[in-house]
Design a protein around this motif. Sequence first.
Motif, PDB file in Angstrom:
ATOM      1  N   PRO A 169       0.850  -1.202   0.000  1.00 47.24           N
ATOM      2  CA  PRO A 169       0.000   0.000   0.000  1.00 47.24           C
ATOM      3  C   PRO A 169       0.883   1.249   0.000  1.00 47.24           C
ATOM      4  O   PRO A 169       1.928   1.287   0.655  1.00 47.24           O
ATOM      5  CB  PRO A 169      -0.800  -0.118   1.298  1.00 47.24           C
ATOM      6  CG  PRO A 169      -0.712  -1.564   1.686  1.00 47.24           C
ATOM      7  CD  PRO A 169       0.621  -2.037   1.197  1.00 47.24           C
ATOM      8  N   ALA A 170       0.451   2.276  -0.721  1.00 48.05           N
ATOM      9  CA  ALA A 170       1.255   3.492  -0.828  1.00 48.05           C
ATOM     10  C   ALA A 170       0.353   4.692  -1.055  1.00 48.05           C
ATOM     11  O   ALA A 170      -0.853   4.553  -1.305  1.00 48.05           O
ATOM     12  CB  ALA A 170       2.264   3.358  -1.975  1.00 48.05           C
ATOM     13  N   ALA A 171       0.954   5.875  -0.961  1.00 47.82           N
ATOM     14  CA  ALA A 171       0.226   7.129  -1.206  1.00 47.82           C
ATOM     15  C   ALA A 171       1.131   8.059  -2.000  1.00 47.82           C
ATOM     16  O   ALA A 171       2.365   7.961  -1.931  1.00 47.82           O
ATOM     17  CB  ALA A 171      -0.176   7.779   0.108  1.00 47.82           C
ATOM     18  N   ARG A 172       0.518   8.956  -2.761  1.00 47.68           N
ATOM     19  CA  ARG A 172       1.293   9.906  -3.549  1.00 47.68           C
ATOM     20  C   ARG A 172       1.924  10.992  -2.676  1.00 47.68           C
ATOM     21  O   ARG A 172       2.937  11.559  -3.042  1.00 47.68           O
ATOM     22  CB  ARG A 172       0.401  10.563  -4.603  1.00 47.68           C
ATOM     23  CG  ARG A 172      -0.016   9.648  -5.737  1.00 47.68           C
ATOM     24  CD  ARG A 172       1.168   9.260  -6.607  1.00 47.68           C
ATOM     25  NE  ARG A 172       0.751   8.449  -7.748  1.00 47.68           N
ATOM     26  CZ  ARG A 172       1.579   7.873  -8.591  1.00 47.68           C
ATOM     27  NH1 ARG A 172       2.892   7.994  -8.418  1.00 47.68           N
ATOM     28  NH2 ARG A 172       1.143   7.161  -9.597  1.00 47.68           N
ATOM     29  N   LEU A 173       1.288  11.280  -1.541  1.00 49.20           N
ATOM     30  CA  LEU A 173       1.765  12.334  -0.658  1.00 49.20           C
ATOM     31  C   LEU A 173       1.973  11.781   0.741  1.00 49.20           C
ATOM     32  O   LEU A 173       1.290  10.830   1.142  1.00 49.20           O
ATOM     33  CB  LEU A 173       0.756  13.487  -0.619  1.00 49.20           C
ATOM     34  CG  LEU A 173       0.483  14.195  -1.956  1.00 49.20           C
ATOM     35  CD1 LEU A 173      -0.666  15.178  -1.803  1.00 49.20           C
ATOM     36  CD2 LEU A 173       1.738  14.892  -2.473  1.00 49.20           C
ATOM     37  N   PRO A 174       2.910  12.348   1.500  1.00 46.78           N
ATOM     38  CA  PRO A 174       3.115  11.856   2.859  1.00 46.78           C
ATOM     39  C   PRO A 174       1.949  12.234   3.755  1.00 46.78           C
ATOM     40  O   PRO A 174       1.216  13.194   3.497  1.00 46.78           O
ATOM     41  CB  PRO A 174       4.403  12.571   3.287  1.00 46.78           C
ATOM     42  CG  PRO A 174       4.450  13.816   2.462  1.00 46.78           C
ATOM     43  CD  PRO A 174       3.823  13.453   1.148  1.00 46.78           C
ATOM     44  N   GLY A 175       1.775  11.460   4.820  1.00 48.69           N
ATOM     45  CA  GLY A 175       0.711  11.713   5.773  1.00 48.69           C
ATOM     46  C   GLY A 175      -0.121  10.476   5.986  1.00 48.69           C
ATOM     47  O   GLY A 175      -0.038   9.493   5.221  1.00 48.69           O
ATOM     48  N   ASN A 176      -0.946  10.510   7.063  1.00 48.74           N
ATOM     49  CA  ASN A 176      -1.800   9.354   7.384  1.00 48.74           C
ATOM     50  C   ASN A 176      -0.984   8.071   7.535  1.00 48.74           C
ATOM     51  O   ASN A 176      -1.433   6.995   7.128  1.00 48.74           O
ATOM     52  CB  ASN A 176      -2.900   9.164   6.332  1.00 48.74           C
ATOM     53  CG  ASN A 176      -3.842  10.341   6.253  1.00 48.74           C
ATOM     54  OD1 ASN A 176      -4.207  10.918   7.284  1.00 48.74           O
ATOM     55  ND2 ASN A 176      -4.218  10.722   5.044  1.00 48.74           N
ATOM     56  N   GLY A 177       0.202   8.205   8.079  1.00 47.99           N
ATOM     57  CA  GLY A 177       1.035   7.027   8.315  1.00 47.99           C
ATOM     58  C   GLY A 177       2.008   6.722   7.204  1.00 47.99           C
ATOM     59  O   GLY A 177       2.918   5.890   7.376  1.00 47.99           O
ATOM     60  N   PHE A 178       1.847   7.342   6.036  1.00 48.99           N
ATOM     61  CA  PHE A 178       2.761   7.097   4.910  1.00 48.99           C
ATOM     62  C   PHE A 178       3.909   8.100   5.008  1.00 48.99           C
ATOM     63  O   PHE A 178       3.760   9.276   4.654  1.00 48.99           O
ATOM     64  CB  PHE A 178       2.032   7.227   3.578  1.00 48.99           C
ATOM     65  CG  PHE A 178       0.974   6.183   3.364  1.00 48.99           C
ATOM     66  CD1 PHE A 178       1.317   4.889   2.994  1.00 48.99           C
ATOM     67  CD2 PHE A 178      -0.369   6.477   3.559  1.00 48.99           C
ATOM     68  CE1 PHE A 178       0.358   3.915   2.807  1.00 48.99           C
ATOM     69  CE2 PHE A 178      -1.347   5.516   3.376  1.00 48.99           C
ATOM     70  CZ  PHE A 178      -0.980   4.219   2.997  1.00 48.99           C
ATOM     71  N   ALA A 179       5.057   7.634   5.488  1.00 48.44           N
ATOM     72  CA  ALA A 179       6.154   8.550   5.788  1.00 48.44           C
ATOM     73  C   ALA A 179       7.486   8.154   5.157  1.00 48.44           C
ATOM     74  O   ALA A 179       8.475   8.871   5.298  1.00 48.44           O
ATOM     75  CB  ALA A 179       6.333   8.646   7.307  1.00 48.44           C
ATOM     76  N   VAL A 180       7.535   7.010   4.469  1.00 47.76           N
ATOM     77  CA  VAL A 180       8.803   6.506   3.922  1.00 47.76           C
ATOM     78  C   VAL A 180       8.783   6.668   2.402  1.00 47.76           C
ATOM     79  O   VAL A 180       7.989   6.013   1.716  1.00 47.76           O
ATOM     80  CB  VAL A 180       9.022   5.032   4.294  1.00 47.76           C
ATOM     81  CG1 VAL A 180      10.382   4.552   3.782  1.00 47.76           C
ATOM     82  CG2 VAL A 180       8.911   4.839   5.798  1.00 47.76           C
TER      83      VAL A 180
END
Length: 407
Positions: A169-180
């Motif tokens: 799982p990944a995100a385009r922008l950092p935040g909501n736990g996506f920090a790496v």
Amino acid sequence: MVHHTISTSTVSASSASSKISPMRNSLLRLAVTALIVGMLAACSSPPVQQPEAPRAPVAAPAPAAVPPPLAGAASLPQGGRSRWVPVAWSELPGFADDNLFEAWDAWVKSCARPAPAFAALCPEVRRLSIADAAEQRAWMVERLQPYRIEAADGNAEGMLTAYYEPVIPAARLPGNGFAVPLHRPPATLGSRRPWYTRQQIDTLPEAQAALRGREIAWIADPVEAMVLHIQGSGRLRIAEPDGSQTLVRVAFAATNDQPYQSVGRWLLEQNLTRDATWPGIRAWLAANPQRANELLWSNPRYVFFQEEPLSALDGESGPRGAQGVELTPGRSIAVDRQSIPYGTPVWLASAGPQAALQRLVLAQDTGSAIVGAVRADYFAGWGADAGELAGRLKQNLRLWALWPRTP
């Protein structure tokens, strides 16, 4: 594709997922974390060194009449780390039983970029893609000569490991736990060799400035990022800003030119654990969360990626290997190119607690950990079952190169 190898404990061949039997179904990826161990030794460099578990040897083939030297054999590769010994087809264990149709797709892909010795055979290989296994087998016996691959000292026994594509799982922008972040190569990559280490990338402002704006996506777990770096390729399920999800591949693009170091080996050398399997490493991290960076920074190598879109059709294929063709789960292997040329069909036999494999595979990839005459890394596919197999497979191996006869 650059990758390391994986190893832990036990799983059946069937658990390598539906991509392996049959190869036409998609794999799902496993908890990537449970894989780093095996990966502690894969597609970014050498495999994890753990206490050796007893490995079941591959049964020696029954004596068979070896054909005389072939006046009609195509020129064999010269030099390298291996020696090739001509043998009879009867020496290949399981040759009469393999579902060759599964391997033929991988062979057709190799024909997109064939090795010179195989280019003339590719029209026949393509024609036979609709033939039955008996016809394919008869053609192989007529047109190819098997050679047992041995080390220079005559040892025909080696080691098989496996690798796979994580799905994260990944995100385009950092935040909501996506920090790496996962990065594209920096513009300054060629300005210094080697580039910054993993620790420097995480801590030095100048290294971070060079990577600013080069983020492909962000994931939640630094250990999963390490797994992805070890495998050299993976799939991201990206949560887009508009709420939709996109499946993309992040493929190997470059490294920082730093040496690969196994985090499992680091734990063993520091006498921090006696269990370098994933459960052992996971248990150590749980007991020592304040030392997580110390563990990760013990491997200075850092991998940069490039993003590749994945359509529904693309989703059925693996990443491109070092040969430049898409890998086929269960039918592509990474080899030492000093021993086996890319595009060579190879008969593989391996028996052990993780899997019993006797099948036709294609040499289509390599890895810095894949060194030696009888050494292969088996592409398991992607998803949970593939990750389970890749994380555990480490067992005995025998290989036979199938080389063209001249007409």
